[in-house]
Design a protein around this motif. Structure first.
Motif, PDB file in Angstrom:
ATOM      1  N   TYR A   1      11.885  -6.307 -10.989  1.00  0.00           N
ATOM      2  CA  TYR A   1      10.532  -6.798 -11.273  1.00  0.00           C
ATOM      3  C   TYR A   1      10.285  -8.142 -10.583  1.00  0.00           C
ATOM      4  O   TYR A   1       9.215  -8.374 -10.024  1.00  0.00           O
ATOM      5  N   GLY A   2      11.270  -9.035 -10.610  1.00  0.00           N
ATOM      6  CA  GLY A   2      11.116 -10.352  -9.994  1.00  0.00           C
ATOM      7  C   GLY A   2      10.836 -10.261  -8.497  1.00  0.00           C
ATOM      8  O   GLY A   2      10.037 -11.028  -7.961  1.00  0.00           O
ATOM      9  N   LYS A   3      11.475  -9.328  -7.836  1.00  0.00           N
ATOM     10  CA  LYS A   3      11.259  -9.169  -6.391  1.00  0.00           C
ATOM     11  C   LYS A   3       9.853  -8.650  -6.094  1.00  0.00           C
ATOM     12  O   LYS A   3       9.176  -9.131  -5.178  1.00  0.00           O
ATOM     13  N   PHE A   4       9.395  -7.664  -6.882  1.00  0.00           N
ATOM     14  CA  PHE A   4       8.033  -7.155  -6.690  1.00  0.00           C
ATOM     15  C   PHE A   4       7.001  -8.232  -7.024  1.00  0.00           C
ATOM     16  O   PHE A   4       6.029  -8.415  -6.288  1.00  0.00           O
ATOM     17  N   ALA A   5       7.216  -8.939  -8.128  1.00  0.00           N
ATOM     18  CA  ALA A   5       6.266  -9.973  -8.538  1.00  0.00           C
ATOM     19  C   ALA A   5       6.223 -11.114  -7.519  1.00  0.00           C
ATOM     20  O   ALA A   5       5.151 -11.655  -7.217  1.00  0.00           O
ATOM     21  N   TRP A   6       7.381 -11.486  -6.955  1.00  0.00           N
ATOM     22  CA  TRP A   6       7.411 -12.534  -5.945  1.00  0.00           C
ATOM     23  C   TRP A   6       6.623 -12.105  -4.705  1.00  0.00           C
ATOM     24  O   TRP A   6       5.867 -12.897  -4.137  1.00  0.00           O
TER      25      TRP A   6
ATOM     26  N   ALA B   1      -0.498   0.040  -1.915  1.00  0.00           N
ATOM     27  CA  ALA B   1       0.179   0.739  -0.822  1.00  0.00           C
ATOM     28  C   ALA B   1       1.676   0.903  -1.094  1.00  0.00           C
ATOM     29  O   ALA B   1       2.249   1.972  -0.844  1.00  0.00           O
ATOM     30  N   SER B   2       2.302  -0.135  -1.631  1.00  0.00           N
ATOM     31  CA  SER B   2       3.733  -0.016  -1.914  1.00  0.00           C
ATOM     32  C   SER B   2       3.986   0.978  -3.047  1.00  0.00           C
ATOM     33  O   SER B   2       4.946   1.746  -3.011  1.00  0.00           O
ATOM     34  N   THR B   3       3.113   0.986  -4.044  1.00  0.00           N
ATOM     35  CA  THR B   3       3.247   1.952  -5.133  1.00  0.00           C
ATOM     36  C   THR B   3       3.066   3.373  -4.618  1.00  0.00           C
ATOM     37  O   THR B   3       3.831   4.276  -4.969  1.00  0.00           O
ATOM     38  N   MET B   4       2.067   3.588  -3.790  1.00  0.00           N
ATOM     39  CA  MET B   4       1.840   4.928  -3.226  1.00  0.00           C
ATOM     40  C   MET B   4       2.986   5.351  -2.314  1.00  0.00           C
ATOM     41  O   MET B   4       3.381   6.515  -2.313  1.00  0.00           O
ATOM     42  N   LEU B   5       3.521   4.412  -1.559  1.00  0.00           N
ATOM     43  CA  LEU B   5       4.645   4.731  -0.680  1.00  0.00           C
ATOM     44  C   LEU B   5       5.887   5.118  -1.491  1.00  0.00           C
ATOM     45  O   LEU B   5       6.555   6.111  -1.181  1.00  0.00           O
ATOM     46  N   ILE B   6       6.183   4.384  -2.543  1.00  0.00           N
ATOM     47  CA  ILE B   6       7.326   4.715  -3.396  1.00  0.00           C
ATOM     48  C   ILE B   6       7.103   6.069  -4.066  1.00  0.00           C
ATOM     49  O   ILE B   6       8.014   6.897  -4.148  1.00  0.00           O
ATOM     50  N   ALA B   7       5.882   6.314  -4.536  1.00  0.00           N
ATOM     51  CA  ALA B   7       5.586   7.584  -5.203  1.00  0.00           C
ATOM     52  C   ALA B   7       5.711   8.754  -4.238  1.00  0.00           C
ATOM     53  O   ALA B   7       6.248   9.812  -4.585  1.00  0.00           O
ATOM     54  N   HIS B   8       5.224   8.574  -3.008  1.00  0.00           N
ATOM     55  CA  HIS B   8       5.233   9.675  -2.043  1.00  0.00           C
ATOM     56  C   HIS B   8       6.620   9.920  -1.441  1.00  0.00           C
ATOM     57  O   HIS B   8       7.068  11.049  -1.349  1.00  0.00           O
TER      58      HIS B   8
ATOM     59  N   ALA C   1       8.118   2.710 -11.523  1.00  0.00           N
ATOM     60  CA  ALA C   1       7.641   2.119 -12.771  1.00  0.00           C
ATOM     61  C   ALA C   1       7.645   0.594 -12.692  1.00  0.00           C
ATOM     62  O   ALA C   1       6.730  -0.067 -13.211  1.00  0.00           O
ATOM     63  N   THR C   2       8.628   0.016 -12.029  1.00  0.00           N
ATOM     64  CA  THR C   2       8.689  -1.437 -11.897  1.00  0.00           C
ATOM     65  C   THR C   2       7.589  -1.959 -10.974  1.00  0.00           C
ATOM     66  O   THR C   2       6.983  -3.008 -11.234  1.00  0.00           O
ATOM     67  N   ALA C   3       7.305  -1.239  -9.895  1.00  0.00           N
ATOM     68  CA  ALA C   3       6.224  -1.654  -8.992  1.00  0.00           C
ATOM     69  C   ALA C   3       4.877  -1.596  -9.706  1.00  0.00           C
ATOM     70  O   ALA C   3       4.036  -2.500  -9.546  1.00  0.00           O
ATOM     71  N   LEU C   4       4.667  -0.546 -10.508  1.00  0.00           N
ATOM     72  CA  LEU C   4       3.418  -0.468 -11.269  1.00  0.00           C
ATOM     73  C   LEU C   4       3.325  -1.576 -12.310  1.00  0.00           C
ATOM     74  O   LEU C   4       2.247  -2.157 -12.516  1.00  0.00           O
ATOM     75  N   LEU C   5       4.434  -1.902 -12.952  1.00  0.00           N
ATOM     76  CA  LEU C   5       4.452  -2.992 -13.931  1.00  0.00           C
ATOM     77  C   LEU C   5       4.140  -4.329 -13.254  1.00  0.00           C
ATOM     78  O   LEU C   5       3.355  -5.133 -13.767  1.00  0.00           O
TER      79      LEU C   5
END
Length: 180
Positions: free
Chosen positions: A112-117, A137-144, A166-170
């Motif tokens: 989470y810290g890396k995504f939030a940063w 875009a990062s969430t869609m890329l991870i999902a796809h 889930a962490t990227a969405l959070l």
């Protein structure tokens, strides 16, 4: 040193043959040397039933028999518990707990810290619009690329594979541009 089969060996061979189990049902040699010695062996002059002629399958050298391989099944207790589980928790609640626990695991692992940063840095340098585009875009890329290919895995491993999404969405949901 010659090997003469004992009475037990001949009896077991006859039982296995009767139940159509064992290598004798895949490969029939030109002559069976012990067939006449077995007490349960059928005589050669017996004619097969008319129904058996329709059920005959082509016998080849390596034709597997249908009942030879075991068919694994889940224990009855698992089926009973699985049948009661939908009544205890609704599917939407189960999905929430599944994704929330994956996001919590990402938080504990430091993901989470890396995504939030990344979102915070992009928000300071490029603005709110770029941050939302980056997060979406990062969430869609991870999902796809990752999540849709891991959903069919064993449930425990699929849950672990859900952690990045889930962490990227959070991180995207908790990113607050006015807080900085």
């Amino acid at each position: 040193m010659s090997h003469e089969p004992g009475a037990d060996e001949l009896r077991m061979k006859a039982i296995l043959k009767k139940h159509r189990v064992g290598p004798d049902n895949w490969w029939e040699p030109a002559e069976t040397p012990f067939a006449e010695d077995t007490p349960d062996a059928e005589p050669d002059d017996v004619t097969p039933d008319e129904d058996d002629e329709d059920d005959e399958e082509p016998t080849g050298r390596f034709t597997p028999q249908p009942g030879y391989w075991p068919r694994p099944h889940t224990p009855a207790i698992v089926d009973r518990v699985r049948d009661r589980a939908p009544a205890a928790i609704s599917p939407a609640t189960r999905r929430f707990f599944y994704n929330a626990s994956a996001a919590g695991a990402g938080w504990l692992l430091g993901l989470y810290g890396k995504f939030a940063w990344a979102l915070d840095d992009c928000g300071r340098e490029q603005g709110i619009g770029a941050t939302i585009v980056l997060g979406a875009a990062s969430t869609m890329l991870i999902a796809h690329v990752w999540d849709r290919r891991t959903r069919h895995w064993w449930p425990g491993i699929a849950w672990a594979a859900r952690i990045p999404l889930a962490t990227a969405l959070l991180a995207l949901a908790l990113w607050a541009p006015a807080a900085t």
